[in-house]
Design an enzyme around this catalytic site. Structure first.
Site, PDB file in Angstrom:
ATOM      1  NE  ARG A  58      -3.849   0.467   1.975  1.00 31.20           N
ATOM      2  CZ  ARG A  58      -4.619   1.097   2.842  1.00 31.20           C
ATOM      3  NH1 ARG A  58      -4.677   0.691   4.106  1.00 31.20           N
ATOM      4  NH2 ARG A  58      -5.331   2.155   2.497  1.00 31.20           N
ATOM      5  CG  ASN A  91      -8.742   8.684   1.967  1.00 27.28           C
ATOM      6  OD1 ASN A  91      -9.516   7.768   2.247  1.00 27.28           O
ATOM      7  ND2 ASN A  91      -9.044   9.611   1.082  1.00 27.28           N
ATOM      8  CG  HIS A 108      -9.071   5.976   9.801  1.00 27.66           C
ATOM      9  ND1 HIS A 108     -10.015   5.646   8.843  1.00 27.66           N
ATOM     10  CD2 HIS A 108      -9.760   6.142  10.967  1.00 27.66           C
ATOM     11  CE1 HIS A 108     -11.213   5.628   9.406  1.00 27.66           C
ATOM     12  NE2 HIS A 108     -11.083   5.925  10.683  1.00 27.66           N
ATOM     13  CB  CYS A 116       7.691   2.181  18.939  1.00 25.65           C
ATOM     14  SG  CYS A 116       8.318   0.943  20.111  1.00 25.65           S
ATOM     15  N   GLY A 174     -16.758  11.309  -0.703  1.00 27.59           N
ATOM     16  CA  GLY A 174     -16.233   9.983  -1.019  1.00 27.59           C
ATOM     17  C   GLY A 174     -16.178   9.027   0.146  1.00 27.59           C
ATOM     18  CB  SER A 176     -19.227   3.916   2.835  1.00 25.82           C
ATOM     19  OG  SER A 176     -18.685   3.673   4.119  1.00 25.82           O
TER      20      SER A 176
END
Length: 232
Positions: A58, A91, A108, A116, A174, A176
Site C-alpha cells: 500500500r 485516508n 486513521h 513503536c 467519497g 460510505s
C-alpha cells in the site's frame, strides 16, 4: 466572499480516481486479504510478516499515486477561502498533502509513518518495513505501521469533535457513511448549526442526514463545488 469555517471529511472515494482502490473494489489489495488478518492488532500479533507486506504494498502504491482534480480543488479552497478550511481524512495515502493541503488531520493514521508498539514513538516510515525493524527511541523490535486498525481509537477525536461543533459548513466527500465515529460527524455538525453537504459517487448510508447532496465522480463534482464556494 464568505469567511465561514469549512470542515471536510474525505474517504476512500476521493482517491479512487488516483488509482487507489476502496475497501470494496474487486481485485484490489483489500479484496485479496481478510480485514481481520491485515487491519487489526490481533492480525498483526498473529502474522506480522503478512501485515508488513500488505502495508509495504500500500505504501509503494501511494508513493506512486498522484492527486486528482478533487484533491487539488480542496487545496485551492484552503489557499483562497478567507475562513478556516480543515480536511479530516479517513485516508492514509497522503494525497491531500501532495496536492498542497496543509490543514489536514489523519484520523486513521498515515502510511508514511511508523509507530513503536512498545513505547508509542513515531517516526517517518521507510518504503519497506519488517518485524525486525527496531524503534529509534527504545530499541525494541516492535515497529508497526502508524495506521489505526479496526478496534483502535481514531486519532485527534477530541479536536475533530470541537471543529465539527464550530463549523459553518460540513462536507463529506467519497465516504460510505458506514464506519463510526466518522458516520456520526454529519449529525454532530448539524447540531452545531452547520450546513451539511454530501459529495459522493452515489448516496451514502447517511444521505438523509445531509441538507444538500451532489453525486458524480469526485474529480468533477468537488472542483465544481469549490468554484461555487469561492464565488460566494
Amino acid at each position: 466572499m464568505s469567511s465561514d469555517k469549512i470542515v471536510i471529511l474525505t474517504g476512500a472515494g476521493i482517491s479512487a480516481e488516483s488509482g487507489l482502490g476502496t475497501f470494496r473494489d474487486e481485485g484490489g489489495l483489500w479484496a485479496q486479504h481478510r480485514i481481520e488478518d491485515v487491519a487489526t492488532p490481533e492480525g498483526f500479533h498473529r502474522n506480522p510478516d503478512l501485515v508488513h507486506a500488505f502495508y509495504n504494498a500500500r505504501r509503494a502504491q501511494a508513493a506512486e499515486a498522484e492527486p486528482n482534480a478533487a484533491h487539488h480543488a480542496l487545496a485551492r479552497l484552503e489557499r483562497e477561502h478567507p475562513g478556516e478550511v480543515l480536511v479530516v481524512t479517513q485516508n492514509v495515502d497522503g494525497l491531500h498533502e501532495k496536492a498542497g493541503s496543509r490543514n489536514v488531520l489523519h484520523m486513521h493514521g498515515f502510511l508514511a509513518g511508523a509507530l513503536c508498539a512498545s513505547c508509542d514513538h513515531r517516526w517517518p516510515a521507510p518504503l519497506e518495513m519488517s518485524k525486525s525493524d527496531t524503534c529509534p527511541a527504545c530499541g525494541h523490535a516492535a515497529t508497526r505501521p502508524d495506521i489505526v486498525w479496526f478496534g483502535e481509537m481514531p486519532y485527534y477525536m477530541d479536536e475533530i469533535w470541537s471543529h465539527l461543533a464550530s463549523a459553518d459548513t460540513f462536507v463529506a466527500i467519497g465516504t460510505s457513511g458506514e464506519v463510526y465515529p466518522a458516520a456520526a460527524f454529519v449529525q454532530e455538525a448539524d447540531r452545531g448549526g452547520a450546513h451539511t453537504i454530501e459529495l459522493n459517487l452515489a448516496p451514502s448510508s447517511r444521505v438523509s442526514d445531509f441538507a444538500e447532496t451532489c453525486f458524480g465522480p469526485a474529480s468533477q463534482i468537488v472542483p465544481e463545488w469549490v468554484a461555487q464556494e469561492l464565488s460566494r
